[in-house]
Every structure is written in C-alpha cells, then in structure tokens.
Design a protein around this motif. Structure first.
Motif, short mmCIF file in Angstrom:
data_model
loop_
_atom_site.label_atom_id
_atom_site.label_comp_id
_atom_site.label_asym_id
_atom_site.label_seq_id
_atom_site.Cartn_x
_atom_site.Cartn_y
_atom_site.Cartn_z
N ARG A 133 5.28 34.51 47.76
CA ARG A 133 4.62 33.31 47.27
C ARG A 133 3.14 33.34 47.63
N PRO A 134 2.24 33.13 46.68
CA PRO A 134 0.81 33.21 46.98
C PRO A 134 0.30 31.96 47.68
N THR A 135 -0.90 32.06 48.24
CA THR A 135 -1.58 30.90 48.81
C THR A 135 -1.81 29.87 47.71
N ASP A 136 -1.58 28.60 48.03
CA ASP A 136 -1.72 27.54 47.05
C ASP A 136 -3.18 27.33 46.69
N SER A 137 -3.54 27.62 45.46
CA SER A 137 -4.91 27.43 44.98
C SER A 137 -4.87 27.40 43.46
N PRO A 138 -5.89 26.83 42.81
CA PRO A 138 -5.91 26.84 41.34
C PRO A 138 -5.88 28.26 40.77
N GLN A 139 -6.58 29.19 41.43
CA GLN A 139 -6.59 30.57 40.94
C GLN A 139 -5.21 31.20 41.00
N ALA A 140 -4.51 30.96 42.12
CA ALA A 140 -3.17 31.52 42.27
C ALA A 140 -2.20 30.90 41.26
N SER A 141 -2.33 29.59 41.03
CA SER A 141 -1.46 28.93 40.05
C SER A 141 -1.70 29.47 38.65
N TYR A 142 -2.97 29.70 38.34
CA TYR A 142 -3.32 30.28 37.04
C TYR A 142 -2.74 31.68 36.89
N ALA A 143 -2.93 32.52 37.89
CA ALA A 143 -2.43 33.89 37.82
C ALA A 143 -0.91 33.92 37.68
N LEU A 144 -0.23 33.06 38.43
CA LEU A 144 1.23 33.01 38.36
C LEU A 144 1.69 32.55 36.99
N ALA A 145 1.03 31.54 36.44
CA ALA A 145 1.41 31.04 35.11
C ALA A 145 1.19 32.13 34.05
N LEU A 146 0.06 32.81 34.13
CA LEU A 146 -0.25 33.86 33.16
C LEU A 146 0.73 35.03 33.26
N LEU A 147 0.99 35.48 34.49
CA LEU A 147 1.90 36.61 34.68
C LEU A 147 3.33 36.23 34.31
N SER A 148 3.72 34.99 34.55
CA SER A 148 5.07 34.55 34.17
C SER A 148 5.25 34.66 32.66
N LEU A 149 4.22 34.29 31.90
CA LEU A 149 4.29 34.40 30.45
C LEU A 149 4.32 35.86 30.00
N ALA A 150 3.54 36.70 30.68
CA ALA A 150 3.52 38.12 30.33
C ALA A 150 4.89 38.76 30.59
N TYR A 151 5.48 38.45 31.73
CA TYR A 151 6.81 38.99 32.03
C TYR A 151 7.86 38.43 31.07
N LYS A 152 7.70 37.17 30.68
CA LYS A 152 8.65 36.57 29.74
C LYS A 152 8.64 37.31 28.41
N GLU A 153 7.45 37.80 28.01
CA GLU A 153 7.35 38.61 26.79
C GLU A 153 8.23 39.85 26.87
N GLN A 175 -7.25 31.47 27.79
CA GLN A 175 -8.32 30.50 27.86
C GLN A 175 -7.78 29.09 28.13
N ALA A 176 -6.64 28.78 27.51
CA ALA A 176 -6.02 27.47 27.73
C ALA A 176 -5.58 27.30 29.18
N LEU A 177 -5.02 28.34 29.76
CA LEU A 177 -4.60 28.27 31.15
C LEU A 177 -5.80 28.15 32.09
N ARG A 178 -6.87 28.89 31.80
CA ARG A 178 -8.07 28.78 32.63
C ARG A 178 -8.63 27.35 32.59
N ALA A 179 -8.60 26.73 31.42
CA ALA A 179 -9.06 25.35 31.30
C ALA A 179 -8.12 24.40 32.06
N LYS A 180 -6.82 24.65 31.97
CA LYS A 180 -5.84 23.81 32.67
C LYS A 180 -6.07 23.80 34.16
N TYR A 181 -6.40 24.97 34.72
CA TYR A 181 -6.59 25.08 36.17
C TYR A 181 -8.07 25.03 36.57
N ASN A 182 -8.91 24.63 35.60
CA ASN A 182 -10.33 24.39 35.85
C ASN A 182 -11.03 25.62 36.41
#
Length: 231
Positions: free
Chosen positions: A31-51, A222-229
C-alpha cells in the motif's frame, strides 16, 4: 536480520497464497503512502491492469522492506519508483511510462549555505533516490536515515541536523509544520516515477505500456490528473 526478513517473506507467501489462487489474474503490491499522487497512480494502474483482465491487491507492508520484497518476487513489483532503484534491483522491470514527476527538496536553515556545505542531513528510509542524489553530488557530510518525516523535522528544530531531504509527493501538505526558525526550501532535482513489475510477469510489461498509452490517448489520464488536482 536477514533471517528475520526471510521469515517475513515466507509468512507473506503463506498468508496470501489463497488470494493468489482465488484471483489467478491478480498482482499484489504494498500500500503506498496516502497522497494525491499515489491515489492517481493507483487509479491509473488499476485501469491499465483491468484492460488486461488483472486486478490489483494492496497489502500493508513495511516501506523499508517493500523494495527488497518486490525484487525477490514476494510482491509483484512496485506501484511507483524512480530509476535509482534499478542498479540494485535487477529483477524489477520498468514499464516505461512516466506516472508523474516529483521534486526532491532540501529543507535547511536560512544561513547562506548550499547542500555541500552542510555538516549533516536527515533522509527518509525506503527511498533510495536520496542517497543516490547525495552520492552524485559527492556530499561529504553525515547522512542520518530516519523512519518518518516528523523525526526529520524534529531533528531540524532541535538543530541536531542542518538539513533534511524530502520527496514532495510524500509530504503531508495539509499539516506540515516547519520548525519555528528561519527555514528555507530548496529544489534539488526533479525525477520521474515509473511502475515496476517483477520479471516473473515480464510478458505484462509491453501490454501495460500499451494500456497506459491507450488511457492517455483517450483522455482518461488527463481526467484522473484533474480529479486528483495534479498539474
């Protein structure tokens, strides 16, 4: 110490063997350190793995041991690391897509001095980039490795160290309290973060790269980057 780590690895394997069986197409990361960057990376990678019909599972794991566990195949890799890990972790394969860039910062008192003029600095354990940077600049002072940012700041406040090196994406921006002295922040360098997988999943690397590029091209990134500011 090594025997304790090996025992820990064995326990992890035993505890999560059922998870691996139940979810054949799954990968396990710490589990990564809680931060907007980590949340963004996890969300993006989760979608990539889901593909690829894979699912990410996160476990709580000591940051100090996570990189070693990943290199030994106990974890399936690292969600995000910079290239400083590659020299000593040959079993990890970089997915050559920049997740985000981060800043390596120096916190020091306001005296007119530079990093190489400091007698000592405190760094945060678990992030090899700090030590690699110090070595690249031929830093001659003493390096004190601590386990958390609070300790770094306390050492600064008590003047037990003259500087502290920190990664901006792990800083607790909302409640970061600097010592009540004249304090400066100095940008040392900027680095890129990448996803790494263990070589046992080598066939996934090009597929993940393609999935991440697809997510970038269709606007999801880009949408995820905007979501996590993130800018």
């Amino acid at each position: 110490m090594q025997s304790q780590i090996n025992t820990l690895f064995l326990l992890i394997v035993l505890l999560f063997s059922k998870v691996a069986v139940a979810h054949h197409n799954s990968v396990i990361f710490n589990r990564p350190t809680d931060s907007p960057q980590a949340s963004y990376a996890l969300a993006l990678l989760s979608l990539a793995y889901k593909e690829l019909n894979y699912e990410i599972h996160l476990i709580d794991f000591s940051r100090q041991n996570a990189l070693l566990a990943a290199n030994n195949g106990v974890l399936d890799g690292q969600l995000g690391r910079d290239i400083s890990i590659e020299a000593e972790n040959k079993n990890l394969i970089r997915v050559n897509y920049v997740l985000f860039d981060y800043k390596l910062m120096l916190f020091k008192n306001c005296q007119p001095n530079t990093l190489n003029m400091l007698q000592n600095v405190a760094i945060l354990s678990g992030y090899p980039v700090q030590q690699h940077y110090l070595e690249s600049t031929h830093f001659k002072g003493k390096v004190i490795e601590v386990k958390n940012i609070s300790t770094q700041l306390n050492l600064l406040a008590q003047k037990k160290v003259e500087g502290a090196i920190m990664l901006d994406f792990v800083l607790p921006k909302a409640n970061l309290e600097l010592p009540e002295t004249c304090m400066q922040k100095q940008l040392l360098n900027t680095f890129s973060l990448y996803h790494y997988i263990h070589k046992k999943h080598a066939e996934l690397a090009p597929k993940l790269l393609a999935a991440l590029k697809k997510l970038n091209n269709n606007g999801t990134t880009q949408a995820l980057r905007a979501k996590y500011n993130l800018h």
